[in-house]
Scaffold this active site. Structure first.
Site, PDB file in Angstrom:
ATOM      1  N   HIS A 229       0.825  -1.201   0.000  1.00 10.38           N
ATOM      2  CA  HIS A 229       0.000   0.000   0.000  1.00 10.38           C
ATOM      3  C   HIS A 229       0.868   1.265   0.000  1.00 10.38           C
ATOM      4  O   HIS A 229       2.099   1.196   0.048  1.00 10.38           O
ATOM      5  CB  HIS A 229      -0.890   0.031   1.243  1.00 10.38           C
ATOM      6  CG  HIS A 229      -2.038  -0.912   1.192  1.00 10.38           C
ATOM      7  ND1 HIS A 229      -3.294  -0.542   0.780  1.00 10.38           N
ATOM      8  CD2 HIS A 229      -2.128  -2.235   1.501  1.00 10.38           C
ATOM      9  CE1 HIS A 229      -4.111  -1.585   0.841  1.00 10.38           C
ATOM     10  NE2 HIS A 229      -3.416  -2.626   1.277  1.00 10.38           N
TER      11      HIS A 229
ATOM     12  N   GLU B 278       3.507  -0.365   3.925  1.00 13.59           N
ATOM     13  CA  GLU B 278       3.144   0.998   3.566  1.00 13.59           C
ATOM     14  C   GLU B 278       4.371   1.758   3.043  1.00 13.59           C
ATOM     15  O   GLU B 278       5.450   1.683   3.630  1.00 13.59           O
ATOM     16  CB  GLU B 278       2.572   1.748   4.773  1.00 13.59           C
ATOM     17  CG  GLU B 278       1.283   1.170   5.325  1.00 13.59           C
ATOM     18  CD  GLU B 278       0.058   1.490   4.490  1.00 13.59           C
ATOM     19  OE1 GLU B 278       0.179   2.254   3.501  1.00 13.59           O
ATOM     20  OE2 GLU B 278      -1.039   0.992   4.834  1.00 13.59           O
TER      21      GLU B 278
END
Length: 374
Positions: A258, A334
């Site tokens: 992500h 992330e």
């Protein structure tokens, strides 16, 4: 004559005014059937030698306004070399300024990953002996969800998915780096990885949203990373198909890639908040994190999400559902939309190539985890 256009793959913007190059006003538009507002990608034409100024009038009304603090828009003349441009965020309005060298200049929230590049990677993989390409599902609009599978003699199962949120294009750049490393290299790390496991990599979980220029949702308006507990054919066939393949084949290690709008760091979020999270998972998760720090100068574990960020809704998220179902190391990775404050590179910030490098680096902690399972 100045022209502003976003009528291309992944393009998204609403033009308010473009009377002259230094007074262009735009609004960032919502995702399809959704209230998420953050992604933009557009081209300004007719500006050779001109001082270009673009104001994003609704920046304060976007889903993640904190994301604009310290953020610099990315720009490119050739859609290959993307660089950061001077950007301010004042009184709720974001503005960029640049003197354009050429007739056309592209601006985006992050370096785009085009559908044609995805198809090129799939075509490369199908011609390589250690890889195969298979369809796991169709999207809402009928696009195939393609999984690149790489197998050697190993029996463990590693799954990697990306772009559940289509505007988080760094995630597919990341999987491209990993895939190319596994497909093209014969170094000792790759050979060892394939001795230990099969790899199943879905580089774009949300092809409809990617083409439409959405930040977080598919064509039905679903945030796919909130669908894992109960996906449906009508709302989230993408998750339904991939989840079923995992159930059928098993998972021993899982990464869901992500991008984070606000935090300027590379980090992971684990499964320690789950009641089912055991001591074995904790030890292996920490070992993965420690090894990843050694393997990549961009990865760190000082800044990230707190263990209490997800509680009641945890099993709606991919990494939490997988960690609970299979009892394995299961992480959300992330990456930043901004520069990486842990290892800054001001001209480009965090970008596609740095994401690709991270994809190669993650194979080291993967192999260490797989060896612990052997």
């Amino acid at each position: 004559m100045v022209d502003v256009s976003s009528v291309f793959d992944g393009g998204a913007i609403e033009v308010v005014s473009a009377a002259n190059p230094n007074a262009i006003d735009v609004r960032i538009r919502p995702d399809s059937r959704s209230e998420f507002v953050q992604w933009f990608y557009f081209r300004v034409s007719g500006v050779r030698g001109e001082h270009v100024r673009v104001r994003f009038l609704n920046a304060k009304d976007c889903t993640y306004p904190k994301g604009w603090e310290g953020y610099q828009v990315v720009a490119s003349y050739d859609r290959r070399d993307w660089f950061r441009v001077d950007t301010t965020y004042t009184d709720g309005v974001m503005a960029l300024e640049i003197k354009s060298t050429w007739d056309q200049i592209y601006f985006a929230y992050f370096e785009p990953y085009r559908s044609e590049r995805h198809l090129d990677l799939v075509a490369l993989c199908q011609s390589r002996p250690r890889a195969r390409v298979r369809k796991l599902a169709n999207s809402i609009e009928g696009q195939p969800l393609e999984c690149i599978s790489l197998s050697g003699s190993g029996k463990r199962k590693v799954w990697v998915i990306a772009r559940q949120h289509p505007g988080e294009t760094m995630a597919e750049w990341f999987t491209e780096g990993l895939v190319e490393y596994l497909v093209e290299s014969d170094d000792s790390l790759v050979i060892r990885a394939l001795e230990l496991a099969e790899f199943h990599i879905v580089g774009n979980m949300n092809p409809d949203g990617a083409v439409a220029g959405n930040l977080r949702t598919n064509a039905a308006g679903a945030n796919l990373n909130r669908e894992w507990d109960s996906p449906t054919l009508e709302r989230s066939p993408e998750v339904l198909g991939v989840r079923q393949a995992m159930i059928d084949e098993g998972v021993d290690l899982f990464i869901d890639a992500h991008g984070d709008e606000a935090l300027p760091y590379v980090f992971v979020s684990g499964c320690e908040m789950l009641p089912s999270f055991g001591e074995g998972q904790r030890v292996m998760q920490q070992s993965f994190i420690d090894t990843f720090k050694e393997a990549s100068p961009d990865f760190q574990d000082r800044v990230g999400y707190g263990a209490g960020r997800y509680q009641k809704d945890a099993l709606r998220l991919a990494s939490k559902w997988v960690g609970d179902r299979f009892g394995c190391v299961s992480l959300t990775l992330e990456m930043p939309f901004k520069d990486n404050a842990h290892n800054p590179m001001p001209r480009v910030g965090w970008n596609g190539e740095r994401s690709r490098a991270l994809g190669r680096a993650i194979l080291t902690p993967m192999v260490k985890t797989l060896e612990a399972l052997a």
